[in-house]
Design a protein around this motif. Structure first.
Motif, PDB file in Angstrom:
ATOM      1  N   ARG A   1      49.218  -4.843  -7.816  1.00 28.86           N
ATOM      2  CA  ARG A   1      48.503  -3.753  -7.154  1.00 28.86           C
ATOM      3  C   ARG A   1      47.194  -4.245  -6.541  1.00 28.86           C
ATOM      4  O   ARG A   1      46.791  -3.794  -5.471  1.00 28.86           O
ATOM      5  CB  ARG A   1      48.237  -2.648  -8.173  1.00 28.86           C
ATOM      6  CG  ARG A   1      47.611  -1.445  -7.566  1.00 28.86           C
ATOM      7  CD  ARG A   1      47.488  -0.333  -8.612  1.00 28.86           C
ATOM      8  NE  ARG A   1      47.517   0.906  -7.898  1.00 28.86           N
ATOM      9  CZ  ARG A   1      48.419   1.845  -8.011  1.00 28.86           C
ATOM     10  NH1 ARG A   1      49.397   1.712  -8.854  1.00 28.86           N
ATOM     11  NH2 ARG A   1      48.348   2.936  -7.301  1.00 28.86           N
ATOM     12  N   ALA A   2      46.528  -5.167  -7.216  1.00 25.93           N
ATOM     13  CA  ALA A   2      45.247  -5.691  -6.732  1.00 25.93           C
ATOM     14  C   ALA A   2      45.443  -6.775  -5.678  1.00 25.93           C
ATOM     15  O   ALA A   2      44.476  -7.185  -5.025  1.00 25.93           O
ATOM     16  CB  ALA A   2      44.433  -6.242  -7.901  1.00 25.93           C
TER      17      ALA A   2
ATOM     18  N   ALA B   1      39.474  -1.849  -9.969  1.00 25.81           N
ATOM     19  CA  ALA B   1      39.849  -0.680  -9.160  1.00 25.81           C
ATOM     20  C   ALA B   1      41.355  -0.436  -9.242  1.00 25.81           C
ATOM     21  O   ALA B   1      41.805   0.721  -9.383  1.00 25.81           O
ATOM     22  CB  ALA B   1      39.413  -0.879  -7.704  1.00 25.81           C
ATOM     23  N   ALA B   2      42.137  -1.500  -9.175  1.00 21.02           N
ATOM     24  CA  ALA B   2      43.593  -1.366  -9.267  1.00 21.02           C
ATOM     25  C   ALA B   2      44.003  -0.822 -10.635  1.00 21.02           C
ATOM     26  O   ALA B   2      44.951  -0.038 -10.738  1.00 21.02           O
ATOM     27  CB  ALA B   2      44.265  -2.714  -9.006  1.00 21.02           C
TER      28      ALA B   2
ATOM     29  N   HIS C   1      46.050   2.568 -11.066  1.00 20.34           N
ATOM     30  CA  HIS C   1      47.332   2.534 -11.769  1.00 20.34           C
ATOM     31  C   HIS C   1      47.348   3.543 -12.922  1.00 20.34           C
ATOM     32  O   HIS C   1      48.330   4.274 -13.093  1.00 20.34           O
ATOM     33  CB  HIS C   1      47.613   1.121 -12.278  1.00 20.34           C
ATOM     34  CG  HIS C   1      48.994   0.964 -12.824  1.00 20.34           C
ATOM     35  ND1 HIS C   1      50.085   0.754 -12.017  1.00 20.34           N
ATOM     36  CD2 HIS C   1      49.462   1.019 -14.093  1.00 20.34           C
ATOM     37  CE1 HIS C   1      51.162   0.681 -12.759  1.00 20.34           C
ATOM     38  NE2 HIS C   1      50.811   0.828 -14.026  1.00 20.34           N
ATOM     39  N   ILE C   2      46.274   3.573 -13.685  1.00 18.91           N
ATOM     40  CA  ILE C   2      46.196   4.523 -14.800  1.00 18.91           C
ATOM     41  C   ILE C   2      46.284   5.946 -14.282  1.00 18.91           C
ATOM     42  O   ILE C   2      46.976   6.792 -14.859  1.00 18.91           O
ATOM     43  CB  ILE C   2      44.912   4.308 -15.624  1.00 18.91           C
ATOM     44  CG1 ILE C   2      44.988   2.972 -16.365  1.00 18.91           C
ATOM     45  CG2 ILE C   2      44.689   5.459 -16.605  1.00 18.91           C
ATOM     46  CD1 ILE C   2      43.663   2.527 -16.969  1.00 18.91           C
TER      47      ILE C   2
ATOM     48  N   SER D   1      50.228  -3.044 -17.167  1.00 18.62           N
ATOM     49  CA  SER D   1      50.588  -4.405 -17.567  1.00 18.62           C
ATOM     50  C   SER D   1      49.835  -5.357 -16.648  1.00 18.62           C
ATOM     51  O   SER D   1      49.429  -4.978 -15.545  1.00 18.62           O
ATOM     52  CB  SER D   1      52.095  -4.651 -17.458  1.00 18.62           C
ATOM     53  OG  SER D   1      52.481  -4.774 -16.096  1.00 18.62           O
ATOM     54  N   HIS D   2      49.651  -6.579 -17.108  1.00 17.37           N
ATOM     55  CA  HIS D   2      48.974  -7.571 -16.270  1.00 17.37           C
ATOM     56  C   HIS D   2      49.710  -7.754 -14.947  1.00 17.37           C
ATOM     57  O   HIS D   2      49.100  -7.824 -13.884  1.00 17.37           O
ATOM     58  CB  HIS D   2      48.879  -8.927 -16.998  1.00 17.37           C
ATOM     59  CG  HIS D   2      47.806  -8.960 -18.024  1.00 17.37           C
ATOM     60  ND1 HIS D   2      48.065  -9.052 -19.360  1.00 17.37           N
ATOM     61  CD2 HIS D   2      46.459  -8.901 -17.903  1.00 17.37           C
ATOM     62  CE1 HIS D   2      46.934  -9.058 -20.027  1.00 17.37           C
ATOM     63  NE2 HIS D   2      45.943  -8.967 -19.172  1.00 17.37           N
ATOM     64  N   ARG D   3      51.012  -7.828 -15.016  1.00 20.60           N
ATOM     65  CA  ARG D   3      51.823  -8.051 -13.817  1.00 20.60           C
ATOM     66  C   ARG D   3      51.648  -6.897 -12.817  1.00 20.60           C
ATOM     67  O   ARG D   3      51.467  -7.125 -11.623  1.00 20.60           O
ATOM     68  CB  ARG D   3      53.295  -8.203 -14.216  1.00 20.60           C
ATOM     69  CG  ARG D   3      54.203  -8.577 -13.063  1.00 20.60           C
ATOM     70  CD  ARG D   3      55.623  -8.889 -13.540  1.00 20.60           C
ATOM     71  NE  ARG D   3      55.726  -9.868 -14.603  1.00 20.60           N
ATOM     72  CZ  ARG D   3      55.587 -11.187 -14.463  1.00 20.60           C
ATOM     73  NH1 ARG D   3      55.332 -11.688 -13.296  1.00 20.60           N
ATOM     74  NH2 ARG D   3      55.705 -11.985 -15.505  1.00 20.60           N
TER      75      ARG D   3
END
Length: 182
Positions: free
Chosen positions: A38-39, A16-17, A21-22, A31-33
């Motif tokens: 965000r999650a 979902a995050a 974000h997209i 990015s993973h970070r």
């Protein structure tokens, strides 16, 4: 909120995050970070749950496509006659174009990614195939293909035309023209 690997919703929150974000910053900003923050999950959760960024993006976009296909199904499954199917397609265009701008952005981000990368073209082809199969419950395959393109195009045009998006009558007229000989 549960913590650790026992958190059954962690993977769902990450997906979902990713979509959120997209929708806000585009695929290029992923990015993973950023997704982990965000999650609200530890950065290590990203590699624990996903084999890499491509796996995360494919799964997130698959989830998005599944939801849009479900909207198609919801509208088209109610139709019992040809005219009800035309009404359902008309309703579908207006539901999608009047819906969250987030969905429009996600669709365009996926299309852009698919234009550049074959593995995402496979995902969009599967999405289009599923949409057409739902339309084929009511129309022949050629007409279903034309209607699918019409839904995509009219949804985009209606959503982006801030001055005077066309009304329901014009949408229904276009659907009727395409399906008249079907």
């Amino acid at each position: 909120m549960a913590t650790g690997h026992a958190d059954p919703r962690r993977r769902e929150r990450i997906l979902a995050a990713t979509l959120d974000h997209i929708a806000e910053e585009g695929v290029a900003g992923v990015s993973h970070r950023r997704i982990a923050a965000r999650a609200g999950v530890p950065l290590g959760s990203m590699t624990y749950h996903f084999g890499g960024m491509d796996e995360l993006l494919r799964e997130a976009f698959t989830r998005f496509a599944d939801r849009i296909v479900a909207v198609f199904d919801e509208h088209l499954s109610r139709a019992a006659t040809r005219e009800e199917a035309r009404e359902a397609v008309t309703d579908l265009v207006h539901t999608l174009s009047d819906g969250p701008r987030r969905d429009l952005i996600l669709a365009q981000e996926l299309y852009t990614l698919a234009a550049r990368r074959p593995e995402y073209r496979q995902l969009t082809r599967a999405w289009m195939r599923r949409s057409r199969e739902l339309l084929e419950r009511h129309f022949d395959p050629g007409t279903a293909r034309q209607l699918d393109a019409l839904v995509e195009g009219l949804t985009l045009h209606r959503a982006l035309d801030d001055e005077a998006p066309h009304d329901r009558a014009l949408t229904h007229q276009a659907v009727t023209r395409i399906t008249a000989g079907a």
